[in-house]
Every structure is written in C-alpha cells, then in structure tokens.
Design a protein around this motif. Structure first.
Motif, PDB file in Angstrom:
ATOM      1  N   TYR A  77      39.551  -7.125 -39.509  1.00  0.00           N
ATOM      2  CA  TYR A  77      39.449  -7.508 -38.091  1.00  0.00           C
ATOM      3  C   TYR A  77      40.842  -7.512 -37.481  1.00  0.00           C
ATOM      4  O   TYR A  77      41.847  -7.563 -38.197  1.00  0.00           O
ATOM      5  CB  TYR A  77      38.847  -8.913 -37.959  1.00  0.00           C
ATOM      6  CG  TYR A  77      37.376  -9.014 -38.288  1.00  0.00           C
ATOM      7  CD1 TYR A  77      36.405  -8.693 -37.341  1.00  0.00           C
ATOM      8  CD2 TYR A  77      36.959  -9.447 -39.547  1.00  0.00           C
ATOM      9  CE1 TYR A  77      35.056  -8.801 -37.636  1.00  0.00           C
ATOM     10  CE2 TYR A  77      35.613  -9.557 -39.854  1.00  0.00           C
ATOM     11  CZ  TYR A  77      34.657  -9.232 -38.898  1.00  0.00           C
ATOM     12  OH  TYR A  77      33.331  -9.339 -39.195  1.00  0.00           O
ATOM     13  N   ASP A  78      40.899  -7.504 -36.152  1.00  0.00           N
ATOM     14  CA  ASP A  78      42.194  -7.628 -35.469  1.00  0.00           C
ATOM     15  C   ASP A  78      42.711  -9.064 -35.546  1.00  0.00           C
ATOM     16  O   ASP A  78      43.913  -9.306 -35.487  1.00  0.00           O
ATOM     17  CB  ASP A  78      42.063  -7.202 -34.001  1.00  0.00           C
ATOM     18  CG  ASP A  78      41.781  -5.715 -33.879  1.00  0.00           C
ATOM     19  OD1 ASP A  78      42.058  -4.980 -34.855  1.00  0.00           O
ATOM     20  OD2 ASP A  78      41.269  -5.274 -32.826  1.00  0.00           O
ATOM     21  N   THR A 122      43.369  -8.774 -42.123  1.00  0.00           N
ATOM     22  CA  THR A 122      43.639  -9.029 -40.702  1.00  0.00           C
ATOM     23  C   THR A 122      45.114  -9.357 -40.515  1.00  0.00           C
ATOM     24  O   THR A 122      45.720  -9.992 -41.379  1.00  0.00           O
ATOM     25  CB  THR A 122      42.780 -10.199 -40.169  1.00  0.00           C
ATOM     26  OG1 THR A 122      43.127 -10.435 -38.804  1.00  0.00           O
ATOM     27  CG2 THR A 122      43.003 -11.471 -40.957  1.00  0.00           C
TER      28      THR A 122
END
Lengths: 118, 416
Positions: B33-34, B230
C-alpha cells in the motif's frame, strides 16, 4: 482488586497501598554531563512494558515503607515483591533507546507465574 | 455508496429493512500500500478518510487487530468540549468541535451529535478563579465559554445538589454551550463508510506483530495475516502506543493506565447536560437511551488488562452521589475499563519519529474522543506531506526534549 504482599507486613488489600510507577530508574550520577535528550529519557521516557514489569509500591496504610514488585501488566498477576536495593528476582525486559523491541513472547517462567506471590 | 436520507429510511421501513447493503467490504490485505494506518478506531478511520479525501491517497489500508471501533472508541464517555487553557490545545480541540458540528452532514451519517452543553463545576474560590482564567483564555482564542453563578447553575442543571451544607458546595461553573455528547460507534462507522467509499481497505482481525525498518526508514509491517509492504505507517492506537513504538525501537513518554466507566439503568430524561467536577472528581451525562454515563479518574497502576479495581468505582460512585443525591437508588447496568496512554503533560503526540515514514498519533490520555476529527485531519496532513501543520506542530515528540510542554492537567483534570 489486588492482594499485594508487602515484604514487611504480608498480604494486604490494594487500598492500603500507593503506587510509584516504574522501578529501578536511577538518577543520573553526573547530571551536569547529560544532554537534553538524556535528560528527557530520564525524566519522561518510560518502558511501559506489556508483560513482566518492575514497579514501586508503598504500604501507605501499613508500615509506610516502599518496596518493589514484579507484575505482569498483561494479566495483573503479581509474580514477586522484594525490598528496595535487591535485584529483581527475574530478569525484566528493558528497552534501550534505538534497540528493536524486546521479544513480546518473553514468557514469564512457568514456575514463577504459577507460583503467584512470594 | 447509497445515500442515507429520510426517504431511504421510509422506503426500507415499508419493505421490512431487507434492502440495506453492507457499507464496507471485508478486505484481504494486499501485498503493498502507499500507506497503512494501524488502528481502526475513531482517530484511525478519520485519518484514512482525510488522507483519501484531502490528499488523494486512496491506495491505503486500515489494519485493526479486533473489530472497527471496538477499542477505546467503544469505551469512552463521548464528551465533546474544547475549553482547554493553552493556544495549542484551543487550536486542535476547537478545530475538532467545529468539524463535529457539520460531520453528520459531511459523512451522511447520523452521529447523534448533541450540543447540550458542558458544565465544569467550581467548589471553592480557587477553583472559581482557575475556571474564570480558563474562560478568559478560551475567549482570547475564540473558543466559546461563559461563567455561570450558583443560581444559573441550578437553573441550567436542576438536579445538581446546590445545598450550601454539602461537603463541596457548588459556587459556580464554566459552561461551554457547544459542548456535548455524540454516538461513538456511529462516528467510527461513518468515517469507515466514507473512507471505504473513497477506496480505503479496511482490514479487521489483523494484528501488527512487527515493523520492517531498513536503513532508518519504514518499509512495511508484519501482521498475523502476512507481510505488507508500505513506505508510510501511522500508529493510531489507543492503549498500546508504547507497544507499537517499541517495535520501532522507540521509548515513549507514555504510561498506560486503566480508566473505568459505568452506566446506570435507563431512566427518563433527567440530566440535561454534561456535568464535570474536578474537586469531587466525577463526570456524568445521560445517553439518549436514558442511561446515566458516569466516569472518574484513572487507576493509579499501569496495566493493559482493560479492567480496574473496585476502590476506584467506590470513589466514583461516592463522587457522583455527592453531586446528585437524586441518583442514590439507581442500579448500575454495566461497567468496563479501557486502557489510556497518558503523557506527562496530559497532551497528545502527533509526530514524526526518528524512523522515517513512521508517524505516531497517541498519548491522548483520558480525553481523545473529543479530538477525533481534528486528530485524523492533522495526522493525515502529516502523513501526506511529511511535515506537521500548525495544529500538529506543538504535539511533536521533541517537546519532551526541548521542554516546550503543553501542560493541560488543569483542563484535563478529572479525565477529559
């Protein structure tokens, strides 16, 4: 509600005791030599362990003496109490700044956990 | 997202409420994920919502070890107010209060926000002077507050024991009319629904077991449902901030204590506002169901057990009955404890950390609920820009080294 074993008076109700927070925090030997970050660590930073934790209690409504206790903060079980100046009867996980976390699975030895208070 | 409205309620009412759809999808963790937010309470869901809405960051996830809003979001007494002493506090708590006012509309969810007023009682001359000082400070910061004398207190909340013979006679109170209470789970669900609608993954039953740090920078996290890569992790947990911090090798200025609350059996509306007393040491409001919601101070010892000791309950009840003798024959229905992360200055931490890409939001002590919208808003800004905005800046970790504390014990007092 705790039953706490004062090392001097024996087991009493929690309401007789006052709490003193984390134990074994030594005042720096040479305060003038400390950096701001070291002062901050001494004054404010705490281990706040989830698990076996060394802490201070005072028997306010009894002998009025301070002592140390080992308690598991995840279960509230008292493992041992001991007089000021003694080393903890079990090794206590500590976090040194910059280190990775102590192993959360750091288990309390079976005999100590099962044995309740000293 | 299906919009909720009077018409949708009427339509569903007429067809047996079988047309309501789940408002968020149970997501499986993606490999990357960011940004990932640890903690699916009010603050965590608000952070995700503002990250997606205001910063366009939608490839993000909330990981929650239990269920949404099941931690301190479900355990607090939902008191909303912003009458703190210092400028830094006024900035964040009043920002929250202004956001609360329009939040139900913005999120299209009935959060049952009730601006019924918060009374802080004074029982002696010194307390009166302190409260009046705080009112003046509030006004300088544009925060709404006013002083009520004893007669006005009795008119505003007729059930308070105003007898001059009482052990701690009430001589006046500060009143924040825009303060009040709202519905805790509705707030969490509203934020979660809106965040999910913007593309945020909500992952429940996903406990973080470790942080992956490479060359002083966060690269991911370990969970009981696998590894997630991330570049940004925000810890927005309550009660376990030190535990998450320790995964990054951080020692934090936080101690975790139990805080107990209880509710009575439901009765007809009798308490029209929120009443708080520092000297007698209790606070009380009445829920829309009719239960009296009662709270007091923390248990003195550190604990992660979500339960406290009976002597504290006894003190709590004694304090409430001192203020409201009318409650003496009510039965208590439920009692519970939550774990509150307390900072030495009774103010929170919203901060970057020595680990790049790892952000902390925690240490809200006994009063984080009221700040939920502003906390999420400020943290989203910090995560997106990697720089604290004016609201977050005073709440950095560095303040414990520089000594620039935001000492709010007076305004936090009994438990905020």
């Amino acid at each position: 509600m705790f039953r706490i074993r004062c090392p001097y008076c024996g087991e009493r109700d929690q309401i007789e005791f006052g709490y003193g927070g984390e134990a074994h925090i030594a005042r720096p030997a040479d305060p003038d030599a400390l950096s701001d970050a070291q002062w901050a660590d001494y004054v404010f930073m705490r281990t706040n362990t989830k698990g076996l934790f060394a802490e201070r209690w005072v028997h306010s409504a009894g002998c009025r003496r301070w002592f140390n206790a080992l308690r598991d903060t995840a279960t509230d079980r008292f493992v041992a109490t001991y007089v000021i100046g003694e080393a903890p009867p079990l090794p206590v996980p500590q976090l040194v700044p910059g280190d990775q976390a102590p192993d959360p699975a750091e288990a309390i030895p079976e005999e100590a956990a099962g044995g309740g208070q000293r | 997202m299906t919009r909720y409205s009077f018409w949708s309620l009427l339509r569903e009412g007429l067809r047996g409420h079988d047309g309501w759809q789940p408002v968020w999808r149970e997501a499986e963790p993606k490999p990357a994920y960011d940004a990932v937010i640890i903690g699916g309470g009010g603050h965590g869901c608000a952070t995700a919502y503002y990250l997606a809405k205001e910063h366009g960051l939608t490839n993000i996830a909330i990981v929650e070890k239990g269920w949404l809003g099941g931690g301190n979001a479900a355990r607090n007494t939902t008191i909303i107010r912003s009458n703190y002493l210092y400028d830094a506090s006024a900035a964040i708590y009043d920002h929250a209060l202004q956001l609360w006012k329009g939040l139900g509309r913005e999120l299209n969810f009935n959060i049952m926000m009730s601006h019924r007023g918060v009374l802080n009682l004074a029982h002696d001359d010194n307390e009166m002077r302190q409260l009046k000082r705080r009112i003046e400070a509030n006004r300088l910061n544009g925060v709404e507050a006013e002083w009520l004398d004893a007669k006005q207190v009795a008119e505003y909340c007729p059930i308070i024991n105003m007898s001059p013979q009482s052990r701690y006679p009430v001589i006046g109170a500060s009143l924040q009319r825009s303060g009040g209470v709202n519905r805790h789970d509705a707030v969490v669900w509203a934020y979660a629904r809106a965040a999910h609608d913007l593309g945020v993954d909500i992952i429940q039953n996903c406990e973080v077991t470790g942080l992956k740090i490479e060359a002083g920078r966060i690269s991911g996290l370990e969970t009981n449902r696998g590894t997630i890569r991330t570049p940004k992790v925000a810890s927005v947990v309550a009660g376990h901030t030190s535990v998450i911090g320790a995964m990054a090798g951080l020692r934090l200025p936080i101690e975790s204590h139990p805080l107990q609350a209880l509710v009575s059996e439901p009765i007809k509306p009798v308490n029209p506002c929120v009443v708080m007393s520092n000297a007698v040491h209790a606070y009380c409001s009445q829920s829309d169901k009719g239960e009296l919601v009662i709270g007091a101070g923390i248990d003195a010892h550190l604990s992660y057990t979500q339960r406290g000791a009976f002597p504290v309950i006894e003190e709590e009840i004694a304090a409430v009955l001192e203020l409201f003798p009318i409650f003496s024959r009510l039965k208590l229905m439920r009692h519970w404890g939550g774990i509150v992360d307390i900072c030495p200055d009774a103010s929170p931490i919203i901060s970057k950390t020595p680990v790049k890409g790892f952000y902390l939001n925690g240490g809200w002590g006994t009063g984080g609920w009221k700040a939920t919208p502003a906390s999420g808003h400020a943290l989203a800004d910090l995560v997106a820009r990697d720089e604290p905005n004016a609201i977050a800046a005073p709440y950095s970790l560095e303040r414990f080294t520089t000594g620039k504390l935001v000492a709010e014990h007076g305004a936090a007092a009994v438990a905020h």
